[in-house]
Design a protein around this motif. Structure first.
Motif, mmCIF file in Angstrom:
data_model
loop_
_atom_site.group_PDB
_atom_site.id
_atom_site.type_symbol
_atom_site.label_atom_id
_atom_site.label_comp_id
_atom_site.label_asym_id
_atom_site.label_seq_id
_atom_site.Cartn_x
_atom_site.Cartn_y
_atom_site.Cartn_z
ATOM 1 N N LEU A 277 0.823 -1.212 0.000
ATOM 2 C CA LEU A 277 0.000 0.000 0.000
ATOM 3 C C LEU A 277 0.853 1.257 0.000
ATOM 4 N N THR A 278 1.945 1.252 0.767
ATOM 5 C CA THR A 278 2.837 2.406 0.814
ATOM 6 C C THR A 278 3.459 2.658 -0.550
ATOM 7 N N SER A 279 3.920 1.601 -1.222
ATOM 8 C CA SER A 279 4.528 1.799 -2.539
ATOM 9 C C SER A 279 3.482 2.224 -3.560
ATOM 10 N N PHE A 280 2.236 1.716 -3.438
ATOM 11 C CA PHE A 280 1.173 2.137 -4.346
ATOM 12 C C PHE A 280 0.840 3.605 -4.148
ATOM 13 N N VAL A 281 0.722 4.053 -2.904
ATOM 14 C CA VAL A 281 0.397 5.451 -2.616
ATOM 15 C C VAL A 281 1.519 6.365 -3.083
ATOM 16 N N SER A 282 2.787 5.976 -2.829
ATOM 17 C CA SER A 282 3.889 6.849 -3.236
ATOM 18 C C SER A 282 4.008 6.916 -4.743
ATOM 19 N N SER A 283 3.695 5.827 -5.471
ATOM 20 C CA SER A 283 3.760 5.894 -6.931
ATOM 21 C C SER A 283 2.538 6.597 -7.496
ATOM 22 N N ALA A 284 1.439 6.637 -6.735
ATOM 23 C CA ALA A 284 0.245 7.338 -7.185
ATOM 24 C C ALA A 284 0.395 8.845 -7.039
ATOM 25 N N ASN A 285 1.293 9.291 -6.182
ATOM 26 C CA ASN A 285 1.527 10.715 -5.957
ATOM 27 C C ASN A 285 2.969 11.077 -6.282
ATOM 28 N N PRO A 286 3.318 11.128 -7.581
ATOM 29 C CA PRO A 286 4.690 11.496 -7.911
ATOM 30 C C PRO A 286 4.949 12.946 -7.525
ATOM 31 N N PRO A 287 6.229 13.332 -7.426
ATOM 32 C CA PRO A 287 6.541 14.723 -7.076
ATOM 33 C C PRO A 287 5.897 15.684 -8.075
ATOM 34 N N LYS A 288 5.452 16.817 -7.559
ATOM 35 C CA LYS A 288 4.860 17.838 -8.423
ATOM 36 C C LYS A 288 5.992 18.586 -9.118
ATOM 37 N N GLU A 289 5.898 18.693 -10.441
ATOM 38 C CA GLU A 289 6.890 19.447 -11.201
ATOM 39 C C GLU A 289 6.561 20.929 -11.060
ATOM 40 N N ILE A 290 7.515 21.685 -10.518
ATOM 41 C CA ILE A 290 7.319 23.126 -10.364
ATOM 42 C C ILE A 290 8.435 23.868 -11.092
ATOM 43 N N PHE A 291 8.210 25.158 -11.296
ATOM 44 C CA PHE A 291 9.186 26.010 -11.952
ATOM 45 C C PHE A 291 9.379 27.259 -11.104
ATOM 46 N N TRP A 292 10.341 28.079 -11.454
ATOM 47 C CA TRP A 292 10.733 29.204 -10.610
ATOM 48 C C TRP A 292 9.593 30.186 -10.362
ATOM 49 N N GLU A 293 8.748 30.400 -11.335
ATOM 50 C CA GLU A 293 7.627 31.326 -11.126
ATOM 51 C C GLU A 293 6.645 30.788 -10.083
ATOM 52 N N ASP A 294 6.642 29.462 -9.870
ATOM 53 C CA ASP A 294 5.765 28.867 -8.859
ATOM 54 C C ASP A 294 6.228 29.193 -7.437
ATOM 55 N N LEU A 295 7.463 29.684 -7.287
ATOM 56 C CA LEU A 295 8.004 30.036 -5.970
ATOM 57 C C LEU A 295 7.687 31.475 -5.576
ATOM 58 N N ILE A 296 7.018 32.194 -6.472
ATOM 59 C CA ILE A 296 6.641 33.589 -6.218
ATOM 60 C C ILE A 296 5.136 33.646 -5.967
ATOM 61 N N PRO A 297 4.699 34.177 -4.827
ATOM 62 C CA PRO A 297 3.253 34.259 -4.570
ATOM 63 C C PRO A 297 2.534 35.094 -5.637
ATOM 64 N N GLN A 298 1.308 34.680 -5.950
ATOM 65 C CA GLN A 298 0.506 35.446 -6.901
ATOM 66 C C GLN A 298 0.340 36.871 -6.402
ATOM 67 N N GLY A 299 0.467 37.822 -7.324
ATOM 68 C CA GLY A 299 0.287 39.222 -6.977
ATOM 69 C C GLY A 299 1.551 39.931 -6.529
ATOM 70 N N HIS A 300 2.627 39.184 -6.224
ATOM 71 C CA HIS A 300 3.874 39.820 -5.803
ATOM 72 C C HIS A 300 4.645 40.269 -7.038
ATOM 73 N N MET A 301 5.048 41.523 -7.055
ATOM 74 C CA MET A 301 5.853 42.057 -8.157
ATOM 75 C C MET A 301 7.321 41.739 -7.882
ATOM 76 N N GLN A 302 7.843 40.782 -8.623
ATOM 77 C CA GLN A 302 9.207 40.308 -8.420
ATOM 78 C C GLN A 302 10.197 41.192 -9.171
ATOM 79 N N ILE A 303 11.332 41.454 -8.548
ATOM 80 C CA ILE A 303 12.413 42.193 -9.191
ATOM 81 C C ILE A 303 13.151 41.233 -10.110
ATOM 82 N N ASN A 304 13.372 41.633 -11.368
ATOM 83 C CA ASN A 304 14.091 40.802 -12.329
ATOM 84 C C ASN A 304 15.582 41.097 -12.211
#
Length: 166
Positions: A18-45
């Motif tokens: 069950l543990t191996s089934f659950v862990s394979s059912a929830n693979p890591p979420k692929e994120i990118f750098w813009e995902d590390l910035i909260p919505q609405g925050h004006m980031q300095i480039n």
């Protein structure tokens, strides 16, 4: 006694499946750098403002109060980026900063803290070339970290590192 031992072994086996089934059912979420910035925050480039001339001592990390995305805390993720080594030897590194573009923190000023991830990996990992992008997989945290070259908004306990492929 044998019945209890067999029952325990059966429960342990079912739990493992069950543990191996659950862990394979929830693979890591692929994120990118813009995902590390909260919505609405004006980031300095900082990459656009990077000045390759001048002394490293004059570099100032911008936007030290850049907010992080609290919803990512404790999530299993994969994030591509470039390595700035901190600890290790000629064979493997065990601690590094993951940054969104080559040269950040080394050749140009560091990006804001919410664009740097402090990574540790038990046992270390070989990095063939610092010029090549990698993908780091692990559990990300909104715990801050501070070192000589940068203040960091995220930390990650990595479980894997692989070359980045388009």
């Amino acid at each position: 006694m044998t019945f209890l031992k067999t029952t325990f072994q059966y429960i342990a086996l079912v739990s493992l499946i069950l543990t191996s089934f659950v862990s394979s059912a929830n693979p890591p979420k692929e994120i990118f750098w813009e995902d590390l910035i909260p919505q609405g925050h004006m980031q300095i480039n900082t990459q656009a403002q990077a000045n390759h001339e001048g002394s490293e001592q004059n570099w100032v990390q911008p936007d030290l109060n850049a907010p992080v995305v609290k919803a990512l805390d404790g999530k299993s993720v994969s994030l591509p980026g470039f390595v700035v080594p901190l600890e290790g030897d000629s064979e493997v590194i065990t601690e590094f900063l993951l940054v969104p573009y080559f040269g950040a923190c080394i050749h140009v000023p560091p990006p804001p803290p919410n664009q740097i991830v402090h990574v540790t990996i038990k046992g270390g990992v070989p990095i063939d070339s610092l010029y090549d992008a990698i993908v780091v997989t692990g559990v990300i945290s909104t715990q801050t970290w501070s070192g000589e070259i940068a203040q960091v908004g995220y930390t990650m306990k990595a479980v894997g590192v692989a070359p980045f492929e388009l």
